[in-house]
Design an enzyme around this catalytic site. Structure first.
Site, PDB file in Angstrom:
ATOM      1  N   CYS A  98      36.260  38.331  39.060  1.00 19.34           N
ATOM      2  CA  CYS A  98      37.288  37.475  38.168  1.00 19.34           C
ATOM      3  C   CYS A  98      37.195  36.050  38.296  1.00 19.34           C
ATOM      4  O   CYS A  98      37.188  35.235  37.172  1.00 19.34           O
ATOM      5  CB  CYS A  98      38.533  38.137  38.380  1.00 19.34           C
ATOM      6  SG  CYS A  98      39.247  38.172  40.178  1.00 19.34           S
ATOM      7  N   HIS A 126      40.069  39.840  33.739  1.00 16.29           N
ATOM      8  CA  HIS A 126      39.761  41.391  34.077  1.00 16.29           C
ATOM      9  C   HIS A 126      39.815  42.454  32.950  1.00 16.29           C
ATOM     10  O   HIS A 126      39.372  43.355  32.934  1.00 16.29           O
ATOM     11  CB  HIS A 126      41.179  41.950  35.112  1.00 16.29           C
ATOM     12  CG  HIS A 126      41.263  41.067  36.137  1.00 16.29           C
ATOM     13  ND1 HIS A 126      42.074  40.104  36.066  1.00 16.29           N
ATOM     14  CD2 HIS A 126      40.808  40.934  37.232  1.00 16.29           C
ATOM     15  CE1 HIS A 126      42.220  39.347  37.317  1.00 16.29           C
ATOM     16  NE2 HIS A 126      41.318  40.118  38.104  1.00 16.29           N
ATOM     17  N   ASP A 160      43.150  36.303  31.119  1.00 16.06           N
ATOM     18  CA  ASP A 160      42.973  37.236  31.971  1.00 16.06           C
ATOM     19  C   ASP A 160      41.400  37.659  31.835  1.00 16.06           C
ATOM     20  O   ASP A 160      40.986  38.110  30.882  1.00 16.06           O
ATOM     21  CB  ASP A 160      43.949  38.472  31.988  1.00 16.06           C
ATOM     22  CG  ASP A 160      43.782  39.387  32.938  1.00 16.06           C
ATOM     23  OD1 ASP A 160      42.920  39.175  33.877  1.00 16.06           O
ATOM     24  OD2 ASP A 160      44.683  40.095  33.291  1.00 16.06           O
TER      25      ASP A 160
END
Length: 641
Positions: free
Chosen positions: A468, A594, A592
């Protein structure tokens, strides 16, 4: 434009802050309008003087540079003094300077209305005088109007015409090079005169709304530009008389959206054609070849010129008149500018190339002439860009006038996707259509510029569970690339690891591993890869992140770069904050990394992979972990143009 009572009103399309900031050595602002298109006393842009002292600008130098900068169709309509006493004498002095500059630009007094004004730098109040239709008598103005939708007025009433003309000119001169400058000047002047030759034709093609749409087109002959003597017949060309062929008829639809005029600009494209096969002799006569021997040994040098002009015209203006009154004078003027530059260093063969820009904060296009021999980092080119930034009131810490920022023409809209180096598509600016943050009365501070969304599984790399921070770093590097601060490729995971090994931060075994990295490692890579410095904020708990909202808002207002947030084993990219300073309520705009799905914008937004997050939501759930410390990496914007 007149207000109640018959006194003139001043309409400003440029924002008030563009007149006041950034601070300028000169209090004077040259006011630019488009008298052929816009209502009288309408100001579309303000330029700052660069030459001369505060009270006495160097008008010849100002005229030379502004004449090269402004597309044909835009004109000087006045001047404004910022600060000072704000007296009627100041306004009159500004009007006199504007008249003098305009006369130097075009060699004659203006036939349109002119204004002179003074502006209180503390209150922003403007007092002005105006003269009607080029007259010498000035009357005091009634009111100042700030346009709510300035772009709509510009592009609903007007349109752009663009003409590119590459030339190869044979220059013959004595072997001792005597008189070469004079011969070159004569060559340029004769070439400019030929633009009105009867055998020159102009092909005009309108823009298209989609790649599958055919262009509307028309051909004008040079022997009579006051009327259309011949129409090029194709499926999209109409039979019509010269009197009703207006610029708007070359547009397939009403396409004056501002986003199109910036990144994919709509313009009527004009190509200059020459019919060299037409005989100038009487019918039935034999062609004659004449030989003029050179009086002495001579050399030949081919001068390569690239002309590229923009013109701004009313969409209702006849295309023939636009070519005759805007395009041909524009080409001739650019030739004269090129002549001055090349003649002074004819033996060095400057490679002059025009580029067009609409930088942020400016509503009208401008043209910059760059010498491309040495590249953009050459000192003279940097100085030229810096001067242009000052003249246009642009910030001096971002490269807004580099070649990669130039307008592109003929596109069909802004791309949502760009391509990574392995050819896979990348989503860009995924936060643009998000709903509100839910912070009542907050002030939103967002990333300034474009970025690409890097997330898990991109580029065929399975980094689920460990990559990440790598992805956040890739998004940050893409921001520097898209803002033209760097041309380096966005690094892969392995290349990021190699950099950390090369600088001695990691052991060689780190390369090819699945080890996490954090804010400190990201700062090392950005410094090594881009020369970018970073600021790091440490927070002891996720509960304390809202206390940093004011500082983060200041970062987005002044730096505008994406921020990496790392806490525990998770990393996110922060794109902005919405902060109510009165009650402390705030929300974080999170991108994000992820996410593991396909690049489906709707799925990403609806799934919350890009969205506003509160530290604690309405159901009492914490987004940031209370028992983890967080590091925030704030990359700094390079100070460069």
């Amino acid at each position: 434009m007149e207000a109640a009572g018959g006194r003139p009103a001043l309409r400003l399309l440029c924002p008030k802050r563009s007149l006041l900031s950034p601070p300028s050595p000169s209090p004077l602002r040259w006011l630019v309008g488009a008298p052929r298109v816009l209502p009288p006393f309408t100001v579309a842009a303000a330029l700052r003087p660069l030459h001369g002292d505060r009270a006495d600008p160097d008008l010849p130098r100002e005229a030379d540079e502004i004449g090269a900068l402004l597309p044909r169709g835009f004109d000087i309509v006045g001047a404004l003094l910022v600060g000072g006493e704000g007296s009627g004498a100041d306004a009159t002095r500004a009007l006199e300077l504007a008249r003098a500059l305009r006369e130097r630009l075009f060699g004659e007094r203006a036939s349109h209305g002119m204004v002179g004004g003074c502006m209180d730098s503390a209150t922003g109040e403007i007092r002005f005088v105006a003269s009607e239709n080029g007259g010498s008598e000035a009357v005091e103005g009634a009111e100042v109007l700030w346009e709510d939708e300035p772009g709509r007025l510009l592009w609903e009433k007007g349109c752009l015409l663009r003409c590119e003309l590459p030339l190869k000119l044979p220059l013959y001169f004595p072997t001792d090079m005597s008189g070469i400058e004079e011969r070159f000047s004569s060559l340029i002047e004769s070439t400019a005169a030929k633009l009105r030759d009867p055998h020159v034709c102009f092909l005009l093609e309108g823009p298209t709304a989609s790649p599958n749409e055919s262009r509307r087109s028309i051909i004008l002959h040079g022997d009579d530009l006051s009327s259309v003597s011949h129409l090029h017949h194709n499926a999209s060309t109409k039979e019509c008389s010269a009197n009703i062929v207006s610029c708007s008829e070359l547009f397939s639809a009403k396409r004056y959206n501002l986003s199109l005029t910036r990144e994919n600009s709509d313009a009527i494209q004009i190509t200059v054609l020459t019919n060299q096969s037409v005989s100038r002799s009487k019918a039935g006569t034999t062609p004659v070849v004449e030989y003029f021997p050179a009086p002495a040994l001579a050399s030949l040098r081919v001068i390569n010129l690239k002309l590229d002009i923009l013109c701004y015209s009313s969409k209702d203006f006849p295309v023939a008149a636009a070519v005759s009154e805007l395009v041909i004078p524009g080409l001739a003027h650019q030739m004269s500018i090129v002549k001055k530059v090349i003649a002074s260093e004819i033996t060095q063969q400057p490679q002059l190339c025009p580029y067009h820009f609409i930088p942020p904060g400016l509503l009208i296009p401008v043209t910059a002439l760059y010498d491309t021999r040495y590249g953009e980092i050459e000192e003279k080119q940097s100085e030229l860009r810096r001067d242009l930034h000052i003249r246009l009131g642009l910030p001096l810490d971002r490269p807004l006038l580099r070649i990669s920022n130039a307008l592109t023409f003929g596109g069909s809209g802004k791309k949502e996707k760009s391509a990574s180096r392995n050819g896979l598509s990348l989503l860009r600016d995924v936060h643009r259509e998000l709903p509100s943050s839910g912070v009542s009365g907050g002030t939103m501070s967002l990333i300034d510029g474009s970025y690409e969304y890097y997330h898990y599984l991109h580029d065929g790399i399975d980094d689920n569970g460990w990559g990440c921070a790598y992805r956040s770093l890739q998004t940050i590097v893409s921001w520097y690339r898209l803002q033209q601060y760097s041309s380096v490729d966005v690094p892969s995971h392995r290349e990021i690891q190699q950099i950390l090994v090369d600088i001695g931060d990691k052991d060689p075994s780190f390369i090819g591993s699945r080890e996490w990295i954090g804010a400190i490692e990201l700062s090392f890579v950005l410094d090594k890869l881009l020369g970018a410095s970073c600021k790091i904020i440490n927070v002891r708990s996720g509960d304390e992140l809202p206390e940093k909202c004011r500082e983060l808002a200041m970062h987005f207002e002044t730096q505008g770069t994406p921020v990496m947030i790392g806490g525990g084993v998770l990393a996110y990219t922060l794109l902005g904050v919405d902060y109510n300073e009165a009650n402390g309520d705030c929300a974080f705009l999170i991108l994000d990394p992820h996410y593991t799905g396909a690049d489906d914008l709707k799925k990403i937004v609806n799934g919350g992979w890009c969205g506003w997050k509160k530290s604690v939501d309405s159901k009492g759930r914490s987004f940031f972990l209370k028992d983890k410390f967080y590091n925030l990496l704030l990359p700094q914007r390079p100070n460069m143009v």
